[in-house]
Design a protein around this motif. Structure first.
Motif, PDB file in Angstrom:
ATOM      1  N   PRO A 130       8.073 -52.385  73.333  1.00  0.00           N
ATOM      2  CA  PRO A 130       7.741 -51.599  71.709  1.00  0.00           C
ATOM      3  C   PRO A 130       9.268 -52.404  71.446  1.00  0.00           C
ATOM      4  CG  PRO A 130       7.630 -50.299  73.877  1.00  0.00           C
ATOM      5  CD  PRO A 130       7.958 -51.068  74.504  1.00  0.00           C
ATOM      6  N   PRO A 131       9.283 -52.336  69.942  1.00  0.00           N
ATOM      7  CA  PRO A 131      10.176 -52.834  69.437  1.00  0.00           C
ATOM      8  C   PRO A 131      11.949 -52.056  69.829  1.00  0.00           C
ATOM      9  CG  PRO A 131       8.745 -51.989  67.915  1.00  0.00           C
ATOM     10  CD  PRO A 131       8.483 -51.426  69.278  1.00  0.00           C
ATOM     11  N   ALA A 132      12.455 -52.983  68.842  1.00  0.00           N
ATOM     12  CA  ALA A 132      14.076 -52.217  69.480  1.00  0.00           C
ATOM     13  C   ALA A 132      14.650 -50.159  68.794  1.00  0.00           C
ATOM     14  CB  ALA A 132      14.932 -53.552  68.834  1.00  0.00           C
ATOM     15  N   ASP A 133      13.740 -50.203  68.389  1.00  0.00           N
ATOM     16  CA  ASP A 133      13.971 -48.264  67.788  1.00  0.00           C
ATOM     17  C   ASP A 133      13.578 -48.074  67.659  1.00  0.00           C
ATOM     18  OD1 ASP A 133      12.504 -50.017  66.210  1.00  0.00           O
ATOM     19  OD2 ASP A 133      13.175 -49.069  63.646  1.00  0.00           O
ATOM     20  N   ASP A 134      12.393 -48.313  68.827  1.00  0.00           N
ATOM     21  CA  ASP A 134      11.362 -46.869  69.421  1.00  0.00           C
ATOM     22  C   ASP A 134      11.733 -46.466  70.268  1.00  0.00           C
ATOM     23  OD1 ASP A 134       7.911 -47.384  69.522  1.00  0.00           O
ATOM     24  OD2 ASP A 134       8.788 -47.205  71.725  1.00  0.00           O
ATOM     25  N   ARG A 145      20.099 -50.587  80.717  1.00  0.00           N
ATOM     26  CA  ARG A 145      20.452 -51.804  79.944  1.00  0.00           C
ATOM     27  C   ARG A 145      19.254 -52.148  78.522  1.00  0.00           C
ATOM     28  NH1 ARG A 145      18.530 -57.290  80.378  1.00  0.00           N
ATOM     29  NH2 ARG A 145      19.737 -58.119  79.988  1.00  0.00           N
ATOM     30  N   ASP A 146      19.672 -52.168  78.030  1.00  0.00           N
ATOM     31  CA  ASP A 146      19.481 -52.839  76.349  1.00  0.00           C
ATOM     32  C   ASP A 146      19.002 -54.072  76.459  1.00  0.00           C
ATOM     33  OD1 ASP A 146      18.118 -52.677  73.938  1.00  0.00           O
ATOM     34  OD2 ASP A 146      20.073 -52.351  72.979  1.00  0.00           O
ATOM     35  N   ALA A 147      17.673 -55.018  76.326  1.00  0.00           N
ATOM     36  CA  ALA A 147      17.801 -56.216  76.875  1.00  0.00           C
ATOM     37  C   ALA A 147      17.620 -56.558  75.461  1.00  0.00           C
ATOM     38  CB  ALA A 147      16.343 -55.759  77.488  1.00  0.00           C
TER      39      ALA A 147
END
Length: 232
Positions: free
Chosen positions: A9-13, A25-27
């Motif tokens: 999903p999008p980064a802000d989902d 971890r945030d890819a």
């Protein structure tokens, strides 16, 4: 350097953010994060159990990691990626659940969904011209002797055994979990992702991930919405 086509999903989902806290971890940003509540697991044990998916980032494999074929550049790949996403309609998986796949835990469709299978097959085929042939070492790492005949054929044809009729969508939440720890992991994952399961999962976009060096963490190079996302 290797590239991969992954669904996320999008980064802000909220699902992306929940999974990033789960994995630590945030890819999208390539940032390590503090892991959240680990239930009955000591933090160091939970970190070990989630080490494998942490390196890749939260995702579902659509086209597995590949090196670029001779004569192909990253710019060529990104251009083709943009075209592909713009031509593919967005859709929903009707329902997803937390389940165990062998020794691993993942978010998976409650049932096989043909539009999803077709989408994954289209991506595998469309980007095949960008994939360099597997080396002998690459083939050996897949342990072809343990694969079915169909999976071995896919490995040699497409560079990955779990494509086409063998494709099963899964957003990995753990590495191998020993049998005696599996009930606790299932309970923890089910609770943590309860806001996102037993309901549709929107396939609104696709991400192009990059691995700078073999064994390095994967990060999102670019994320692109699919056609009609705004209408879902």
């Amino acid at each position: 350097m290797r590239y991969a086509l992954y669904f996320t999903p999008p980064a802000d989902d909220p699902l992306t953010q929940t999974a990033a806290a789960w994995l630590g971890r945030d890819a999208f940003g390539g940032r390590d994060l503090q892991i959240g509540e680990t239930g009955t697991f000591p933090t160091e044990v939970f970190c070990e159990l989630t080490a494998d998916p942490r390196r890749y980032g939260f995702h579902a494999t659509i086209k597995a990691p590949f090196s670029l074929a001779d004569g192909r550049s990253e710019a060529d790949l990104v251009e083709a990626f943009d075209r592909f996403c713009s031509a593919q309609p967005a859709f929903d998986i009707p329902s997803v659940v937390v389940d165990q796949l062998g020794p691993f835990f993942a978010i998976v469709p409650a049932d096989i969904h043909k539009p999803l299978q077709d989408f994954a097959a289209a991506a595998v085929e469309a980007f095949e011209p960008f994939r360099a042939p597997l080396s002998d070492a690459d083939v050996a790492r897949r342990k072809p002797e343990r694969l079915s005949e169909a999976q071995r054929n896919h490995l040699m044809r497409w560079g990955y055994p779990y494509v086409m009729d063998e494709f099963r969508f899964h957003m990995t939440l753990s590495g191998p979990v020993e049998t005696h720890l599996a009930p606790a992991m299932h309970a923890l994952a089910t609770d943590r992702f309860s806001s996102f399961t037993q309901r549709p999962l929107r396939i609104s976009g696709l991400a192009l991930f990059v691995e700078p060096d073999r064994g390095a963490p994967f990060t999102v190079l670019t994320w692109k919405p699919l056609a009609g996302t705004e209408n879902l």
